[in-house]
Write an enzyme that holds these catalytic residues in place. Structure first.
Site, PDB file in Angstrom:
ATOM      1  N   SER A  61       0.823  -1.212   0.000  1.00  0.00           N
ATOM      2  CA  SER A  61       0.000   0.000   0.000  1.00  0.00           C
ATOM      3  C   SER A  61       0.860   1.266   0.000  1.00  0.00           C
ATOM      4  CB  SER A  61      -0.913   0.020   1.225  1.00  0.00           C
ATOM      5  OG  SER A  61      -1.737  -1.118   1.247  1.00  0.00           O
TER       6      SER A  61
HETATM    7  N1  SAM Z   1      -0.923  -4.795   4.235  1.00  0.00           N
HETATM    8  C1  SAM Z   1      -0.241  -5.041   2.993  1.00  0.00           C
HETATM    9  C2  SAM Z   1       1.141  -4.475   2.944  1.00  0.00           C
HETATM   10  O1  SAM Z   1       1.535  -3.737   3.854  1.00  0.00           O
HETATM   11  O2  SAM Z   1       1.863  -4.807   1.989  1.00  0.00           O
HETATM   12  C3  SAM Z   1      -1.088  -4.591   1.830  1.00  0.00           C
HETATM   13  C4  SAM Z   1      -1.434  -5.726   1.015  1.00  0.00           C
HETATM   14  S1  SAM Z   1      -2.438  -5.656  -0.387  1.00  0.00           S
HETATM   15  C5  SAM Z   1      -3.018  -4.031  -0.583  1.00  0.00           C
HETATM   16  C6  SAM Z   1      -3.856  -6.598   0.192  1.00  0.00           C
HETATM   17  C7  SAM Z   1      -3.576  -8.037   0.523  1.00  0.00           C
HETATM   18  O3  SAM Z   1      -4.805  -8.621   0.972  1.00  0.00           O
HETATM   19  C8  SAM Z   1      -3.125  -8.902  -0.642  1.00  0.00           C
HETATM   20  O4  SAM Z   1      -1.900  -9.501  -0.319  1.00  0.00           O
HETATM   21  C9  SAM Z   1      -4.232  -9.941  -0.801  1.00  0.00           C
HETATM   22  O5  SAM Z   1      -3.787 -11.209  -1.218  1.00  0.00           O
HETATM   23  C10 SAM Z   1      -4.788  -9.975   0.602  1.00  0.00           C
HETATM   24  N2  SAM Z   1      -6.155 -10.523   0.727  1.00  0.00           N
HETATM   25  C11 SAM Z   1      -7.232 -10.336  -0.092  1.00  0.00           C
HETATM   26  N3  SAM Z   1      -8.305 -11.009   0.388  1.00  0.00           N
HETATM   27  C12 SAM Z   1      -7.891 -11.623   1.551  1.00  0.00           C
HETATM   28  C13 SAM Z   1      -8.535 -12.449   2.510  1.00  0.00           C
HETATM   29  N4  SAM Z   1      -9.818 -12.800   2.405  1.00  0.00           N
HETATM   30  N5  SAM Z   1      -7.808 -12.889   3.552  1.00  0.00           N
HETATM   31  C14 SAM Z   1      -6.493 -12.558   3.688  1.00  0.00           C
HETATM   32  N6  SAM Z   1      -5.836 -11.777   2.807  1.00  0.00           N
HETATM   33  C15 SAM Z   1      -6.516 -11.303   1.758  1.00  0.00           C
END
Ligand code: SAM
Length: 215
Positions: A61
């Site tokens: 992000s």
């Molecule tokens: N917090 C992260 C960082 O600091 O890099 C941002 C990650 S990205 C914007 C969002 C993440 O949410 C992705 O890696 C995606 O695979 C994960 N994601 C989406 N749906 C999810 C779910 N139901 N459970 C866990 N992770 C999920």
């Protein structure tokens, strides 16, 4: 080439100018080496205030987004925090720098494995789970704060259920193109909702999120 300290100071200055005034939080951004969470090919963009691609078509992000969501949550030392969407692990590291007790869930195995290895090597003590985070992590509930770092079509009921009374959930809610940041506070009578800025996140995919497996 700028020294890493100068790049970090530049990022912290940008966050401050955009309204992040919490000194402890700004110090956490200064402390965490963002370049460790991205590929070496993107190194020169590490301290720009932009989201960047990571593996598996996901993103780390934008620092402002991480800072804004964390500031809204008002994280205090020792609080138990559940993060949904470990991704690169950067947000988890920021929370750990605030002395929170961090639990984080990722649904993509490669990202879960990478983040667990990296944050372990960096010396952070964080609890990791590979699963659908829309259902929360019942075993360690309740949580003082829950942060969802992917965009949801609605607020997952399971997450609200896993908040302490007085606890807060921050989650982007809307379409897959754009979301508003919802902050849900649980109280004795039920919940209270506040709606903040527009953001754009990758979709939250799962039983209480988007059901498509297209990502
Ligand atoms: N917090 C992260 C960082 O600091 O890099 C941002 C990650 S990205 C914007 C969002 C993440 O949410 C992705 O890696 C995606 O695979 C994960 N994601 C989406 N749906 C999810 C779910 N139901 N459970 C866990 N992770 C999920």
């Amino acid at each position: 080439m700028l020294l890493i300290e100068e790049e970090k100071k530049g990022l912290v200055e940008t966050l401050w100018q955009k309204g992040i005034k919490d000194e402890t939080l700004l110090k956490a951004f200064y402390k965490v080496d963002r370049e460790k969470f991205i590929s070496s090919a993107l190194r020169k963009f590490a301290y720009d205030d932009n989201a960047l691609p990571i593996e598996c078509a996901q993103t780390i992000s934008q620092p402002f987004t991480v800072a804004y969501m964390t500031q809204v949550l008002q994280v205090k030392p020792g609080e138990k925090i559940l993060e949904i969407g470990t991704g690169s692990g950067y947000q988890s590291a920021i929370l750990a720098e605030l002395s929170a007790d961090v639990y984080t869930i990722e649904r993509i195995e490669k990202l879960y494995t990478n983040a667990k290895k990296l944050l372990g090597e960096m010396g952070y003590i964080i609890h990791f789970k590979l699963d659908d985070g829309t259902l929360g992590w019942e075993e360690y509930a309740p949580y003082d704060k829950i942060i969802v770092t992917a965009g949801a079509p609605d607020v997952p009921h399971s997450l609200v259920e896993q908040l302490t009374v007085g606890g807060k959930l921050v989650i982007p809610v809307g379409s897959q193109e754009s979301q508003r940041l919802f902050v849900i506070t649980r109280n004795e009578k039920g919940t209270e909702k506040k709606i903040y800025e527009h953001f754009k996140f990758v979709p939250l995919i799962g039983e209480e999120g988007w059901r498509n497996k297209g990502q």
